[in-house]
Write a protein that holds these residues in place. Structure first.
Motif, PDB file in Angstrom:
ATOM      1  N   TRP A 119       0.843  -1.184   0.000  1.00  0.00           N
ATOM      2  CA  TRP A 119       0.000   0.000   0.000  1.00  0.00           C
ATOM      3  C   TRP A 119       0.887   1.246   0.000  1.00  0.00           C
ATOM      4  N   PHE A 124      -2.796   3.881  -1.681  1.00  0.00           N
ATOM      5  CA  PHE A 124      -3.569   4.546  -0.626  1.00  0.00           C
ATOM      6  C   PHE A 124      -4.463   5.635  -1.214  1.00  0.00           C
ATOM      7  N   ARG A 130      -3.843   7.908   2.840  1.00  0.00           N
ATOM      8  CA  ARG A 130      -3.345   7.327   4.087  1.00  0.00           C
ATOM      9  C   ARG A 130      -3.763   8.139   5.308  1.00  0.00           C
ATOM     10  N   VAL A 151      -4.274  -2.662   4.954  1.00  0.00           N
ATOM     11  CA  VAL A 151      -4.962  -1.444   5.371  1.00  0.00           C
ATOM     12  C   VAL A 151      -5.748  -1.744   6.651  1.00  0.00           C
TER      13      VAL A 151
END
Length: 437
Positions: A119, A124, A130, A151
């Motif tokens: 990720w 993201f 994020r 995640v």
């Protein structure tokens, strides 16, 4: 199944050592393809009181996703006792799901196989960025300095749940705040076929969670600064012995709990057979088993003395469930859309309310439901007195090796075999040798 789990952990170690990318698929950081854009397979972890309960909770949400995107999700809820073994097998066979839940403590181990989608900033961004997530939750999703392997989906910590009526009947006026108080109260509660404290002696992950916290309280990390196994330090031995002694010496855990691995300790609690249990977000299970909210209370997990968070008074590991994507998925775009859906503000409120977990998505935490007494204890613990398990590539082997040692020691205690400092150290030495092979 237990032998398979151990074998799978060894397979993981070999894969990491030779640098093999698991799951036979992705060759780039993006990974995946879109050969099957209308279907996804999803392995969900067993978060509720039963597999069937999880299916009832998740199926309507998956139908929403299908209506929004046209993508059908094939759901399988996998018991915790089987999940790590199933995932490890999938990383080497290539026969895994598109999307799956993982325990956050496994992130670095599974990241090291190369089987999971990293990720990075681009990925993201595809799910909203994020910065939507609590940084502490993202930090539990893989090795520091590398893009996370998953995640955050549900954030959790441990709490002490107690039966108010059993406490009152035994003359115990308040939940224990220290381990000495827990043992003292526990002896009053353990009578007439009922017991003070529940445990899951054959659940390897749960064994690690409890002994890791006790290890922190005894000044032990189980790994040194170089990430090398250190299972036989005085603190590690004392921590494991303290946990086993609740059954072997203090007689506040029923011998039958040595066999538990499938949430039986929660059933015992809900049915009034056990007065306390250390668990993550148990309210859903209690309700499903007919227990009313006013019948139980929740308090922080005890510490040696003082209060949680003072000095090194750790009383929980940083717990949680992460959502990962296999790099060789045949629907990479759909997989990202599904992760985005499950971590959307609205779905986080729905799912975390249902499961009694803390949303790792910041915006979702504003919902009043997450200010309830149980969740306040979990939130405060995460914020002030929880520590992450080691984010090392062989963490899953640690869970298998030391978790098995604890399980065997519980079996000794249940059988009446003396559990001594020497016998605990011998089991942990065996576990450390297994890690070094």
């Amino acid at each position: 199944m237990r032998h398979l789990r151990a074998a799978a952990a060894v397979t993981l170690a070999v894969s990491v050592a030779v640098g093999v990318s698991g799951c036979g698929g992705g060759t780039s950081s993006a990974g995946g393809s879109n050969e099957s854009p209308k279907t996804l397979t999803y392995w969900a972890s067993n978060q509720g009181p039963s597999i069937e309960a999880d299916k009832k909770i998740l199926t309507p949400e998956l139908k929403k996703f299908e209506k929004q995107t046209g993508i059908k999700v094939k759901l399988e809820v996998v018991p915790w006792a089987d999940l790590l073994n199933r995932i490890l097998a999938a990383t080497t066979s290539g026969q895994g799901p598109d999307v799956l839940n993982i325990g956050n403590t496994w992130s670095a181990s599974l990241q090291a196989t190369g089987a999971l989608l990293p990720w990075d900033d681009e990925n993201f961004e595809a799910i909203g960025g994020r910065d939507r997530f609590l940084e502490s939750a993202v930090a539990s999703a893989g090795k520091e300095g590398e893009p996370p392997a998953a995640v955050p989906l549900y954030s959790l910590s441990y709490a002490l749940y107690y039966n108010k009526k059993m406490f009152a009947d035994a003359g115990v006026t308040a939940p224990p705040t220290t381990w000495d108080e827990l043992v003292e109260s526990g002896k009053k509660l353990s009578k007439d076929g009922k017991w003070a404290l529940g445990a899951e002696g054959s659940n390897l992950s749960n064994n690690i969670h409890q002994t890791f916290v006790l290890g922190q309280q005894h000044g032990a990390d189980f790994f040194d600064e170089q990430g090398k196994a250190d299972f036989t330090s005085d603190g590690a031995v004392a921590a494991v012995k303290q946990y086993i002694d609740f059954m072997a010496k203090d007689k506040i855990i029923a011998p039958g709990n040595a066999e538990y691995a499938q949430n039986q300790s929660l059933t015992d609690f809900a049915k009034g057979r056990t007065a306390m249990v250390l668990w993550q977000a148990a309210a859903t299970t209690f309700a499903a088993q007919g227990m009313k909210p006013e019948e139980w209370g929740v308090a922080p997990v005890p510490v040696p003395a003082g209060a949680p968070g003072e000095g090194k008074q750790t009383n929980s590991m940083v717990a949680g469930i992460n959502m990962a994507v296999f790099k060789n998925t045949k629907n990479i775009d759909g997989a990202k859309k599904f992760v985005k859906f499950m971590t959307s503000d609205e779905e986080q409120k729905i799912l975390c309310k249902t499961y009694g977990s803390i949303p790792p998505v910041k915006a979702a935490q504003s919902d009043p439901a997450f200010a309830a007494p149980e969740l306040k204890v979990l939130r405060d613990t995460l914020a002030t007195s929880a520590a992450p398990l080691p984010q090392v590539p062989n963490e899953s082997q640690f869970e298998t090796a030391v978790g098995t040692a604890v399980k065997e020691l519980f079996a000794d205690a249940a059988a009446g075999t003396p559990v001594t400092t020497e016998s605990v150290k011998a089991r942990l030495e065996k576990a450390q040798q297994t890690m070094q092979q």
